[in-house]
Design a protein around this motif. Structure first.
Motif, short mmCIF file in Angstrom:
data_model
loop_
_atom_site.label_atom_id
_atom_site.label_comp_id
_atom_site.label_asym_id
_atom_site.label_seq_id
_atom_site.Cartn_x
_atom_site.Cartn_y
_atom_site.Cartn_z
N ARG A 1 0.89 -1.22 0.00
CA ARG A 1 0.30 -0.25 -0.24
C ARG A 1 0.98 1.70 0.19
O ARG A 1 0.62 2.25 -0.41
CB ARG A 1 -1.36 0.00 0.97
CG ARG A 1 -1.74 -1.24 1.42
CD ARG A 1 -3.12 -0.73 2.49
NE ARG A 1 -3.95 -2.01 2.85
CZ ARG A 1 -5.03 -2.21 2.57
NH1 ARG A 1 -4.94 -0.94 3.99
NH2 ARG A 1 -5.89 -3.15 2.82
N LEU A 2 1.71 1.34 1.09
CA LEU A 2 2.58 2.75 0.73
C LEU A 2 3.36 2.35 -0.38
O LEU A 2 3.17 3.81 -1.15
CB LEU A 2 3.59 2.44 1.85
CG LEU A 2 3.96 2.30 2.92
CD1 LEU A 2 5.09 1.72 4.25
CD2 LEU A 2 3.38 3.99 3.77
N ARG A 3 3.80 1.49 -1.11
CA ARG A 3 4.09 1.95 -2.80
C ARG A 3 3.76 2.74 -3.73
O ARG A 3 3.55 3.28 -4.85
CB ARG A 3 4.44 0.53 -3.18
CG ARG A 3 5.50 -0.15 -2.63
CD ARG A 3 7.03 0.51 -3.22
NE ARG A 3 8.38 0.41 -2.55
CZ ARG A 3 9.25 1.18 -2.05
NH1 ARG A 3 8.53 2.64 -2.25
NH2 ARG A 3 10.49 1.30 -1.52
N ILE A 4 1.40 1.95 -3.20
CA ILE A 4 0.83 2.41 -4.17
C ILE A 4 1.16 4.02 -4.07
O ILE A 4 0.70 4.70 -5.20
CB ILE A 4 -0.40 1.78 -3.67
CG1 ILE A 4 -0.55 0.56 -4.50
CG2 ILE A 4 -1.12 2.80 -4.27
CD1 ILE A 4 -2.18 -0.35 -4.02
N THR A 5 1.20 4.52 -3.05
CA THR A 5 1.15 6.06 -2.45
C THR A 5 2.47 7.02 -2.69
O THR A 5 2.66 7.44 -3.12
CB THR A 5 0.65 6.82 -1.54
OG1 THR A 5 1.49 5.37 -0.39
CG2 THR A 5 -0.89 5.81 -1.43
#
Length: 231
Positions: free
Chosen positions: A66-70
């Protein structure tokens, strides 16, 4: 000040890591679960994330994804579960999913704080260097980071991977005295097991190749200290 987001549900361990990071000059925010971590990342935009594999609720892997998405730039160091040394199958099972989820590096529990700090410095340095130009130049020396080619004037210099990495590091820090310990930590990476004299050996190999046509020496030895790229 460099801001690090620490995501760790073990309160005592989190506090210990926070104190060590503070001592090194980093600002630290702590999240004890995945949801809080995502909110903190959105709020603080940290320069680096230290993320525990085992978290209440969503796993560290899910939070990493999820961090990589943002934010596809922030370095993420994953703290993996304790594993038996030598169990290569277990190591592969834990490491590969973590990297696939977007982690830049991993540290296996239990770990020494020195190892974690070294990996933090390495990831921050690598992230800072992403903005460095593909072409590094000094005097008549040219290094192309994209193609892996090195030229001394018009002459192509064939280097091994380790020699290339060493020269690249010197080119990023021209006219700075670089100690052997710093090279071991930042070029060879933390955990290198061997004689520190290996640096002297590789510097000698590098100089022989850079001076093969009697070019003047630009990688200088600073006795009992280290090395410097200077003319």
């Amino acid at each position: 000040m460099t801001h690090i987001l620490l995501v760790e549900d073990e309160v005592k361990l989190a506090r210990f890591i926070e104190l060590e990071l503070n001592y090194e000059g980093y600002q630290v925010s702590i999240a004890y679960d995945g949801f809080t971590a995502l909110m903190a990342a959105q709020k603080f935009h940290p320069d680096l994330v230290i993320l525990d594999w085992m978290l209440p609720g969503a796993s560290g892997l899910e939070i990493c994804r999820r961090l990589r998405i943002t934010d596809d730039k922030v370095p993420i160091i994953l703290l993996t579960p304790q594993e038996e040394v030598g169990d290569s199958v277990a190591l592969r099972k834990n490491r590969i999913p973590g990297l696939d989820a977007g982690a830049n590096d991993y540290v296996i529990k239990p770990f020494s704080i020195e190892e974690l700090l070294a990996r933090v410095r390495t990831q921050l340095r690598c992230n800072q260097q992403e903005g460095t130009a593909d072409i590094l130049e000094f005097d008549d020396l040219i290094l192309n980071r994209r193609t892996g080619e090195v030229y001394r004037g018009q002459r192509l210099v064939e280097l091994t991977t380790q020699e290339f990495d060493l020269l690249e590091y010197l080119l990023i820090h021209p006219r700075q005295i670089i100690t052997c310990d710093r090279i071991l930590e930042e070029v060879w990476a933390y955990g290198f097991i061997g004689d520190a004299n290996i640096i002297e050996v590789y510097i000698r190999y590098l100089c022989l190749k850079l001076e093969a046509n009697n070019e003047r020496r630009i990688v200088q030895t600073v006795r009992d200290v280290g090395y410097i790229l200077d003319n």
